[in-house]
Design an enzyme around this catalytic site. Structure first.
Site, PDB file in Angstrom:
ATOM      1  N   ASP A   1       0.842  -1.194   0.000  1.00 24.90           N
ATOM      2  CA  ASP A   1       0.000   0.000   0.000  1.00 24.90           C
ATOM      3  C   ASP A   1       0.879   1.246   0.000  1.00 24.90           C
ATOM      4  O   ASP A   1       1.457   1.612   1.022  1.00 24.90           O
ATOM      5  CB  ASP A   1      -0.921   0.003   1.228  1.00 24.90           C
ATOM      6  CG  ASP A   1      -1.752   1.273   1.321  1.00 24.90           C
ATOM      7  OD1 ASP A   1      -1.933   1.945   0.279  1.00 24.90           O
ATOM      8  OD2 ASP A   1      -2.215   1.594   2.431  1.00 24.90           O
TER       9      ASP A   1
ATOM     10  N   ASP B   1       0.236  -4.800   5.091  1.00 24.76           N
ATOM     11  CA  ASP B   1      -1.155  -4.402   4.902  1.00 24.76           C
ATOM     12  C   ASP B   1      -2.018  -5.552   4.396  1.00 24.76           C
ATOM     13  O   ASP B   1      -3.197  -5.371   4.138  1.00 24.76           O
ATOM     14  CB  ASP B   1      -1.238  -3.208   3.941  1.00 24.76           C
ATOM     15  CG  ASP B   1      -2.357  -2.254   4.314  1.00 24.76           C
ATOM     16  OD1 ASP B   1      -2.828  -2.314   5.474  1.00 24.76           O
ATOM     17  OD2 ASP B   1      -2.767  -1.441   3.464  1.00 24.76           O
TER      18      ASP B   1
ATOM     19  N   LYS C   1       1.745   7.937   1.093  1.00 30.03           N
ATOM     20  CA  LYS C   1       2.220   7.951   2.476  1.00 30.03           C
ATOM     21  C   LYS C   1       3.560   8.682   2.528  1.00 30.03           C
ATOM     22  O   LYS C   1       4.551   8.216   1.963  1.00 30.03           O
ATOM     23  CB  LYS C   1       2.387   6.525   2.993  1.00 30.03           C
ATOM     24  CG  LYS C   1       1.087   5.735   3.066  1.00 30.03           C
ATOM     25  CD  LYS C   1       1.340   4.310   3.523  1.00 30.03           C
ATOM     26  CE  LYS C   1       0.057   3.497   3.515  1.00 30.03           C
ATOM     27  NZ  LYS C   1      -0.890   3.920   4.565  1.00 30.03           N
TER      28      LYS C   1
ATOM     29  N   ARG D   1     -10.783  -0.501   2.911  1.00 32.70           N
ATOM     30  CA  ARG D   1     -12.235  -0.635   3.050  1.00 32.70           C
ATOM     31  C   ARG D   1     -12.914  -0.736   1.680  1.00 32.70           C
ATOM     32  O   ARG D   1     -13.986  -1.327   1.563  1.00 32.70           O
ATOM     33  CB  ARG D   1     -12.787   0.537   3.858  1.00 32.70           C
ATOM     34  CG  ARG D   1     -12.637   1.891   3.211  1.00 32.70           C
ATOM     35  CD  ARG D   1     -12.788   3.050   4.177  1.00 32.70           C
ATOM     36  NE  ARG D   1     -11.667   3.121   5.109  1.00 32.70           N
ATOM     37  CZ  ARG D   1     -11.582   4.004   6.101  1.00 32.70           C
ATOM     38  NH1 ARG D   1     -12.571   4.876   6.299  1.00 32.70           N
ATOM     39  NH2 ARG D   1     -10.530   4.030   6.894  1.00 32.70           N
TER      40      ARG D   1
END
Length: 583
Positions: free
Chosen positions: A356, A376, A363, A440
């Site tokens: 990720d 992740d 990030k 999600r």
């Protein structure tokens, strides 16, 4: 000049053709790639799985990865566990490990032990045990241990392992097993016995679980993931006798159960520890296929490719995967008992982001942990680790679906952007206000798919939010569910497994933060209550007639001190499934 390149990759079950065309060398911008896939994607690359069917614990990945990295082959030794009821002074072997509390270490006015077990051992050792323990300043505090080479017993060494004030929980006995493993590694011992100085503190009802926890701790304590190191040490421990916890078939069965669960945990650890240049979505899917092959009497696999996911309208999941050169693989393993009726159908859904980057909301900055974002996929590791254990244990009367929407969250011209609107497979629309809240989005379609399998209960696991770490730290996971019954079931399973869970509120009023002006919802609701709004988001993709729980394991997935995965979640999931079986 026209340029045509044709490359084929073949497997035992299918053949793949990758054909690239370009009208001329100067017009490479118009180059496109055509992918021809079979109806069901079985292999994306030539891969040797982490676990070979010919060897239960063979770990080799042969794959042309970035950096040309290959995992070394590691065979974990098999340990023979047995329960015995014998006089500790008569046991013969390398180390007699005695678990002692601070109270056990009390001495009389003559500096002699008052505890019966320690008094007996000290008598055979001519008082040396009391003397040396005083010199070593050993008081029985948790974390303390000492191994002494003293003549006078059948064992070559005596080990004292501190249990603190008392030892009554599975986690305490697992810690005892881990300390036993550390002592065995340090001494290169091949045989160990474990006994409590005060076994009366363990009730007859809990002896089986306590012995099981010791066995589990020993296996996990011996494990070191050296697959990516140039040198590794092979543990020498071959047998562990657990004294004073009973004996016979019932105990032997429980010890074997602990062994199966422990190797499932180890599998989960190794999946999380594997770097993202080795463990791609394709390789994760191959690991699932290998599990189905190993346990073909009770397990089948269905791996959906991108086209099949499009047919199922998984727009949310596929949007996350769109930027990566590594295609998505939707994993569906099914466990069905080989005989007898099925009374309960369960689904375990794991977040499967093998890396990720954060996407366009990349990030950055201190604390972003981008270098650790291989973990992740910790939720999927827990699910597949549980699948491995369940394939070995074979609980009757329960059907289990293991589901992982595996992909990477990367950055490219084809990737999802902040502000994009996605349509999930249940028809609900999502405005992406943060591409780094991607887990999600993959879980949304995975949960819809799980509910469509006709299951009674669904538990999903994900390294979902930093907010949960802020709330609960790194020692426990947060659980979110509208069902009090399901919460009690899973918490009870976690208490028996020694993993820590804490129930968090499902505050429905927070849903206001998740509303969008252009879609049904946004994918993040801001900093306040971030783990709760994430759970409320997932709830939108669960059928009303299905009991559901979300486990946010972002904190306990990784041990920063050891710089390694924990295997969190596997033991609790297996215990929960086992509690639904008819055995």
């Amino acid at each position: 000049m026209a340029v045509t390149l044709v490359t084929s990759f073949a497997s035992s079950s299918s053949r793949f053709h990758f054909r690239s065309f370009s009208s001329s060398p100067s017009s490479l911008s118009s180059c496109f790639v055509r992918f021809q896939f079979p109806s069901r994607l079985r292999l994306a690359f030539a891969v040797t799985p982490l676990y070979s069917s010919s060897r239960a614990m063979a770990h080799t990945i042969s794959h042309a990865t970035l950096g040309l990295t290959q995992a070394n082959s590691v065979d974990h030794p098999k340990i023979s566990f047995s329960g015995k009821e014998i006089d500790v002074t008569e046991w013969k072997g390398d180390i007699l490990a005695v678990g002692v509390t601070e109270k056990d270490m009390a001495k009389d006015v003559n500096s002699k032990f008052e505890n019966p077990i320690l008094k007996k051992l000290d008598a055979h050792l001519g008082g040396l045990l009391a003397d040396v323990s005083s010199e070593e300043d050993f008081s029985g505090k948790p974390g303390q241990s000492t191994v002494l080479r003293l003549p006078g017993l059948g064992s070559k060494r005596v080990g004292l392992i501190g249990l603190g004030k008392s030892a009554s929980t599975p986690s305490a006995f697992q810690s005892l097993g881990e300390a036993v493993a550390a002592a065995a590694k340090a001494s290169q011992a091949s045989s160990v016995a474990v006994v409590l100085a005060s076994s009366e503190s363990v009730s007859n009802e809990s002896k089986l679980c306590s012995a099981s926890a010791i066995a589990s701790g020993t296996v996990l304590g011996l494990f070191e993931d050296s697959r990516y190191k140039s040198e590794s040490k092979k543990p020498s421990l071959k047998s562990v006798d657990i004294i004073g916890f009973g004996s016979g078939p019932e105990l032997e069965k429980k010890l074997k159960y602990a062994e199966h669960v422990s190797y499932g945990v180890i599998f989960g650890k190794e999946l999380v520890n594997s770097p993202a240049n080795v463990l791609t979505p394709a390789v994760l899917a191959e690991e699932a296929l290998n599990l189905a092959s190993m346990y073909s009497d009770v397990m089948t696999a269905n791996i959906l490719n991108e086209e099949q996911c499009k047919e199922l309208k998984m727009g949310s999941y596929l949007a996350v995967a769109a930027a990566s050169a590594n295609p998505p693989h939707f994993i569906h393993l099914i466990y069905k008992p080989s005989s007898g009726p099925v009374k309960t159908k369960l689904a375990l859904v794991g977040k499967g982001l093998t890396f990720d980057s954060g996407g366009y909301n990349i990030k950055t900055g201190p604390g972003c942990l981008i270098e650790l974002m291989k973990f992740d996929m910790g939720g999927s590791a827990a699910v597949l680790g549980a699948a491995k254990a369940i394939g070995q244990i074979k609980p009757p009367g329960v059907e289990v679906h293991f589901i992982v929407a595996a992909c990477e969250n990367m950055i490219s011209g084809t990737g999802m952007r902040p502000g994009d609107v996605l349509t999930a497979s249940n028809g609900k629309t999502i405005e992406v206000n943060n591409t780094d809240a991607e887990g999600r989005l993959t879980l949304a379609d995975a949960l819809v798919y799980a509910c469509n399998q006709g299951v009674d209960k669904v538990v999903d696991l994900a390294t979902l939010t930093g907010a949960c770490i802020i709330a609960l730290g790194t020692s426990m996971a947060g659980i979110y569910t509208p069902s009090d019954k399901l919460a009690k079931e899973v918490i009870a399973a976690s208490e028996r497994s020694g993993e820590k869970l804490w129930r968090m509120p499902m505050e429905e009023s927070y849903w206001e933060m998740m509303k969008s002006g252009v879609a049904d919802m946004v994918n993040t609701g801001g900093r306040a209550g971030g783990s709760i709004t994430a759970a409320l988001f997932l709830k939108q993709f669960v059928s009303e007639d299905v009991e559901w729980m979300h486990i946010d394991m972002a904190g306990p997935v990784w041990n920063e001190k050891k710089k390694a995965a924990t295997g969190f979640g596997v033991a609790t999931l297996v215990e929960w499934v086992q509690n639904h079986s008819s055995s």
